[in-house]
Design a protein around this motif. Structure first.
Motif, PDB file in Angstrom:
ATOM      1  N   THR A  18       0.805  -1.219   0.000  1.00  0.00           N
ATOM      2  CA  THR A  18       0.000   0.000   0.000  1.00  0.00           C
ATOM      3  C   THR A  18       0.843   1.277   0.000  1.00  0.00           C
ATOM      4  O   THR A  18       0.566   2.208  -0.771  1.00  0.00           O
ATOM      5  CB  THR A  18      -0.942   0.018   1.223  1.00  0.00           C
ATOM      6  OG1 THR A  18      -1.732  -1.162   1.202  1.00  0.00           O
ATOM      7  CG2 THR A  18      -1.836   1.232   1.207  1.00  0.00           C
ATOM      8  N   LEU A  19       1.836   1.347   0.858  1.00  0.00           N
ATOM      9  CA  LEU A  19       2.635   2.580   0.946  1.00  0.00           C
ATOM     10  C   LEU A  19       3.381   2.889  -0.352  1.00  0.00           C
ATOM     11  O   LEU A  19       3.355   4.038  -0.810  1.00  0.00           O
ATOM     12  CB  LEU A  19       3.565   2.527   2.148  1.00  0.00           C
ATOM     13  CG  LEU A  19       2.836   2.490   3.507  1.00  0.00           C
ATOM     14  CD1 LEU A  19       3.820   2.328   4.649  1.00  0.00           C
ATOM     15  CD2 LEU A  19       1.968   3.719   3.694  1.00  0.00           C
ATOM     16  N   LEU A  22       0.799   4.234  -2.780  1.00  0.00           N
ATOM     17  CA  LEU A  22       0.462   5.624  -2.479  1.00  0.00           C
ATOM     18  C   LEU A  22       1.556   6.547  -3.020  1.00  0.00           C
ATOM     19  O   LEU A  22       1.259   7.560  -3.662  1.00  0.00           O
ATOM     20  CB  LEU A  22       0.279   5.830  -0.974  1.00  0.00           C
ATOM     21  CG  LEU A  22      -0.102   7.235  -0.521  1.00  0.00           C
ATOM     22  CD1 LEU A  22      -1.423   7.677  -1.133  1.00  0.00           C
ATOM     23  CD2 LEU A  22      -0.170   7.300   0.996  1.00  0.00           C
ATOM     24  N   ILE A  67      -4.035  13.002  -2.619  1.00  0.00           N
ATOM     25  CA  ILE A  67      -3.502  12.024  -1.664  1.00  0.00           C
ATOM     26  C   ILE A  67      -4.625  11.458  -0.797  1.00  0.00           C
ATOM     27  O   ILE A  67      -4.710  10.239  -0.589  1.00  0.00           O
ATOM     28  CB  ILE A  67      -2.384  12.650  -0.803  1.00  0.00           C
ATOM     29  CG1 ILE A  67      -1.166  12.974  -1.672  1.00  0.00           C
ATOM     30  CG2 ILE A  67      -2.002  11.726   0.349  1.00  0.00           C
ATOM     31  CD1 ILE A  67      -0.135  13.851  -0.992  1.00  0.00           C
ATOM     32  N   LEU A  68      -5.508  12.329  -0.290  1.00  0.00           N
ATOM     33  CA  LEU A  68      -6.638  11.850   0.507  1.00  0.00           C
ATOM     34  C   LEU A  68      -7.564  10.961  -0.310  1.00  0.00           C
ATOM     35  O   LEU A  68      -8.023   9.910   0.162  1.00  0.00           O
ATOM     36  CB  LEU A  68      -7.431  13.025   1.077  1.00  0.00           C
ATOM     37  CG  LEU A  68      -6.816  13.737   2.264  1.00  0.00           C
ATOM     38  CD1 LEU A  68      -7.606  15.006   2.582  1.00  0.00           C
ATOM     39  CD2 LEU A  68      -6.780  12.831   3.472  1.00  0.00           C
ATOM     40  N   SER A  71      -5.935   7.668  -0.848  1.00  0.00           N
ATOM     41  CA  SER A  71      -5.889   6.945   0.433  1.00  0.00           C
ATOM     42  C   SER A  71      -7.238   6.307   0.750  1.00  0.00           C
ATOM     43  O   SER A  71      -7.292   5.190   1.272  1.00  0.00           O
ATOM     44  CB  SER A  71      -5.484   7.885   1.566  1.00  0.00           C
ATOM     45  OG  SER A  71      -4.163   8.326   1.382  1.00  0.00           O
ATOM     46  N   LEU A  72      -8.318   7.000   0.439  1.00  0.00           N
ATOM     47  CA  LEU A  72      -9.650   6.413   0.644  1.00  0.00           C
ATOM     48  C   LEU A  72      -9.836   5.165  -0.203  1.00  0.00           C
ATOM     49  O   LEU A  72     -10.350   4.146   0.266  1.00  0.00           O
ATOM     50  CB  LEU A  72     -10.738   7.441   0.305  1.00  0.00           C
ATOM     51  CG  LEU A  72     -10.926   8.575   1.296  1.00  0.00           C
ATOM     52  CD1 LEU A  72     -11.766   9.687   0.678  1.00  0.00           C
ATOM     53  CD2 LEU A  72     -11.571   8.056   2.576  1.00  0.00           C
ATOM     54  N   LEU A  74      -7.432   3.238  -1.441  1.00  0.00           N
ATOM     55  CA  LEU A  74      -6.540   2.185  -0.948  1.00  0.00           C
ATOM     56  C   LEU A  74      -7.052   1.585   0.358  1.00  0.00           C
ATOM     57  O   LEU A  74      -6.969   0.365   0.560  1.00  0.00           O
ATOM     58  CB  LEU A  74      -5.123   2.725  -0.775  1.00  0.00           C
ATOM     59  CG  LEU A  74      -4.384   3.039  -2.079  1.00  0.00           C
ATOM     60  CD1 LEU A  74      -3.062   3.761  -1.784  1.00  0.00           C
ATOM     61  CD2 LEU A  74      -4.145   1.787  -2.892  1.00  0.00           C
ATOM     62  N   ALA A  75      -7.604   2.411   1.235  1.00  0.00           N
ATOM     63  CA  ALA A  75      -8.145   1.892   2.493  1.00  0.00           C
ATOM     64  C   ALA A  75      -9.298   0.933   2.224  1.00  0.00           C
ATOM     65  O   ALA A  75      -9.385  -0.143   2.842  1.00  0.00           O
ATOM     66  CB  ALA A  75      -8.605   3.043   3.387  1.00  0.00           C
ATOM     67  N   GLY A  91      -5.956  -0.499  -6.455  1.00  0.00           N
ATOM     68  CA  GLY A  91      -5.114   0.686  -6.287  1.00  0.00           C
ATOM     69  C   GLY A  91      -4.781   1.335  -7.616  1.00  0.00           C
ATOM     70  O   GLY A  91      -4.849   2.560  -7.756  1.00  0.00           O
ATOM     71  N   GLY A 136     -12.412   9.807  -4.614  1.00  0.00           N
ATOM     72  CA  GLY A 136     -11.877   8.700  -3.817  1.00  0.00           C
ATOM     73  C   GLY A 136     -12.937   8.036  -2.978  1.00  0.00           C
ATOM     74  O   GLY A 136     -12.978   6.808  -2.856  1.00  0.00           O
TER      75      GLY A 136
END
Length: 145
Positions: A18-19, A22, A67-68, A71-72, A74-75, A91, A136
């Motif tokens: 994940t990281l 991102l 980014i947010l 991130s949503l 990916l979460a 992703g 997202g």
């Protein structure tokens, strides 16, 4: 504690995928825009020039929203995926969808986002940010369907 090793390994594997995704998304976002968000932010940090200061704010809103938004996605992909491969697929789709929505936004607005942000139009940066977060959020919900 021994029973947690599987959970810890799972956490590390998913974080290890994940990281970097991102980070890859951030790089792709920055490459697909004609302005350099980091440069605009850096130049606006220590200046008395109101245009550079405003451009830094607009770029930070825009990039922060991307980014947010990613991130949503990916979460949600982490939560709903059945494998690491599933996470990677969602992703990548999230990154691609964010870019498509940004350029659709660019096409349908009466102004050019890619020229307004470097000129310091903070309102456009905030609007683009919120659009990225909304995109997202929608993508995250679509993954769970």
């Amino acid at each position: 504690m021994l029973g947690q090793w599987d959970n810890i390994m799972n956490f590390l594997m998913y974080a290890g995928v994940t990281l970097p995704m991102l980070a890859l998304g951030i790089v792709i976002f920055m490459v697909t825009t004609p302005y350099n968000e980091y440069r605009l932010i850096r130049e606006g940090a220590n200046t008395d020039d109101p245009v550079k200061f405003a451009a830094a704010k607009a770029a930070s809103h825009d990039l922060g929203g991307k980014i947010l938004g990613l991130s949503l996605v990916l979460a949600s992909a982490i939560y709903h995926s059945v494998s690491l491969w599933d996470l990677v697929v969602w992703g990548i789709l999230g990154i691609v969808f964010q870019i498509i929505v940004f350029y659709l936004f660019e096409l349908i607005t009466p102004f050019r986002v890619v020229s307004e942000i470097p000129k310091g139009n903070v309102a456009v940066g905030i609007f683009a940010s919120r659009l990225s977060v909304a995109t997202g959020l929608l993508m995250a919900a679509l993954i769970s369907y």
